[in-house]
Design a protein around this motif. Structure first.
Motif, PDB file in Angstrom:
ATOM      1  N   PHE A 174       0.190  69.320  11.944  1.00 42.97           N
ATOM      2  CA  PHE A 174       1.377  69.185  12.791  1.00 42.97           C
ATOM      3  C   PHE A 174       2.374  68.204  12.185  1.00 42.97           C
ATOM      4  O   PHE A 174       3.579  68.481  12.128  1.00 42.97           O
ATOM      5  N   ALA A 175       1.884  67.068  11.719  1.00 47.83           N
ATOM      6  CA  ALA A 175       2.773  66.062  11.131  1.00 47.83           C
ATOM      7  C   ALA A 175       3.490  66.602   9.896  1.00 47.83           C
ATOM      8  O   ALA A 175       4.697  66.368   9.703  1.00 47.83           O
ATOM      9  N   GLN A 176       2.761  67.339   9.071  1.00 48.62           N
ATOM     10  CA  GLN A 176       3.362  67.885   7.855  1.00 48.62           C
ATOM     11  C   GLN A 176       4.458  68.904   8.184  1.00 48.62           C
ATOM     12  O   GLN A 176       5.524  68.919   7.560  1.00 48.62           O
ATOM     13  N   SER A 177       4.194  69.762   9.147  1.00 50.23           N
ATOM     14  CA  SER A 177       5.177  70.767   9.538  1.00 50.23           C
ATOM     15  C   SER A 177       6.357  70.142  10.271  1.00 50.23           C
ATOM     16  O   SER A 177       7.513  70.522  10.066  1.00 50.23           O
ATOM     17  N   LEU A 178       6.052  69.176  11.144  1.00 51.67           N
ATOM     18  CA  LEU A 178       7.111  68.527  11.928  1.00 51.67           C
ATOM     19  C   LEU A 178       8.154  67.874  11.028  1.00 51.67           C
ATOM     20  O   LEU A 178       9.354  67.954  11.304  1.00 51.67           O
ATOM     21  N   ARG A 179       7.706  67.226   9.960  1.00 49.32           N
ATOM     22  CA  ARG A 179       8.657  66.547   9.077  1.00 49.32           C
ATOM     23  C   ARG A 179       9.694  67.529   8.532  1.00 49.32           C
ATOM     24  O   ARG A 179      10.897  67.217   8.460  1.00 49.32           O
ATOM     25  N   LYS A 180       9.255  68.726   8.157  1.00 50.66           N
ATOM     26  CA  LYS A 180      10.191  69.728   7.650  1.00 50.66           C
ATOM     27  C   LYS A 180      11.160  70.184   8.732  1.00 50.66           C
ATOM     28  O   LYS A 180      12.294  70.571   8.445  1.00 50.66           O
ATOM     29  N   GLU A 181      10.706  70.118   9.960  1.00 48.42           N
ATOM     30  CA  GLU A 181      11.509  70.578  11.091  1.00 48.42           C
ATOM     31  C   GLU A 181      12.585  69.579  11.504  1.00 48.42           C
ATOM     32  O   GLU A 181      13.697  69.968  11.884  1.00 48.42           O
ATOM     33  N   VAL A 182      12.261  68.270  11.415  1.00 55.27           N
ATOM     34  CA  VAL A 182      13.168  67.281  12.014  1.00 55.27           C
ATOM     35  C   VAL A 182      13.874  66.369  11.018  1.00 55.27           C
ATOM     36  O   VAL A 182      14.767  65.614  11.417  1.00 55.27           O
ATOM     37  N   ASN A 183      13.504  66.413   9.736  1.00 54.08           N
ATOM     38  CA  ASN A 183      14.141  65.453   8.828  1.00 54.08           C
ATOM     39  C   ASN A 183      15.636  65.710   8.669  1.00 54.08           C
ATOM     40  O   ASN A 183      16.402  64.805   8.376  1.00 54.08           O
ATOM     41  N   LYS A 184      16.076  66.940   8.916  1.00 57.15           N
ATOM     42  CA  LYS A 184      17.521  67.223   8.833  1.00 57.15           C
ATOM     43  C   LYS A 184      18.310  66.553   9.949  1.00 57.15           C
ATOM     44  O   LYS A 184      19.541  66.468   9.895  1.00 57.15           O
ATOM     45  N   PHE A 185      17.591  66.071  10.969  1.00 60.51           N
ATOM     46  CA  PHE A 185      18.242  65.340  12.065  1.00 60.51           C
ATOM     47  C   PHE A 185      18.166  63.828  11.860  1.00 60.51           C
ATOM     48  O   PHE A 185      18.497  63.064  12.758  1.00 60.51           O
TER      49      PHE A 185
END
Length: 252
Positions: A174-185
């Motif tokens: 989850f942490a690995q996927s989440l980073r790709k999802e939210v780092n653009k914010f």
């Protein structure tokens, strides 16, 4: 070169932080470190007594940061909604979420569906749900940092710990996927994976755990708290994505 004291002050002083499982063990030490550096911490846990004790100790130390507590079982959906109402009312904002709450569990051969379900809800849903609410708030201001306290168990997949391993392995993904999802914010994501730590989750007698710490076979909770501060102190351009911390003599 920037003065280290100024660096930590700039990174942490005045920040609003939610620490789940913040009244005992690793969460308690994280709270002490951050409040001493001027962060305002809202901590949650299931047991009111250690929550009260942690708040009293922060107050007695006279640190710059304040500490507020709320009873909350992170395995319960409605409890997380109420927790973030408290965040909004007491802190007004959230800069950092530290997902630390967890329970120990052993093999799938032990217990029953209800037991496994509660472990999964606490160790996995108890991370996902607070993250959902935090991301909603952090996206609006284009900044924030979400840290997960995972476990080396996700890598070592220890025998007789299959349920616990399942939760910590899920958290890692989850942490690995989440980073790709939210780092653009502008939101950072960090996964910290300790080895053996002297906390209540370790069932050995107190004297035995202290001996292991002395020998370098077990970490102190404060070692993990220091790593959290290190991650938070990084410049906006630098992400500590995953950090593994092992006792010097724990052979993994």
């Amino acid at each position: 070169m920037e003065n280290l004291a100024q660096l930590f002050d700039k990174a942490i002083n005045g920040k609003n932080v939610l620490v789940t499982g913040g009244s005992t063990g690793i969460g308690r030490e994280i709270t002490f470190f951050l409040c001493s550096l001027g962060a305002n911490c809202l901590i949650c846990g299931r047991d009111p007594k250690p929550l009260e004790e942690t708040v009293k100790e922060v107050t007695a130390k006279g640190w710059k940061g304040k500490c507020i507590s709320v009873e909350c079982d992170v395995a319960e959906e409605t409890a997380i909604a109420r927790l973030f109402e408290k965040v909004d009312n007491e802190l007004g904002d959230i800069d950092v979420l530290i997902n630390n709450a967890a329970i120990a569990y052993g093999s799938i051969s032990e217990g029953n569906y209800e037991d496994w379900s509660y472990a999964i809800k606490t160790n996995l849903m108890g991370n996902l749900s607070p993250t959902h609410y935090a991301v909603e708030r952090m996206k609006d201001k284009k900044s924030g940092h979400i840290l997960f306290i995972g476990s080396m168990s996700a890598e070592t997949t220890d025998e007789e710990s299959s349920v616990y391993v399942a939760t910590k392995s899920g958290l890692k993904g989850f942490a690995q996927s989440l980073r790709k999802e939210v780092n653009k914010f502008g939101i950072k994501v960090t996964l910290i994976e300790p080895g053996a730590v002297d906390t209540d989750m370790q069932e050995a007698p107190r004297e035995e755990k202290l001996a292991q710490v002395e020998k370098g076979e077990m970490l102190k909770a404060s070692d993990i708290a220091l790593s959290v501060v290190f991650c938070l102190a990084q410049a906006s351009r630098a992400d500590i994505v995953e950090l593994q911390i092992r006792p010097h003599l724990q052979l993994i």
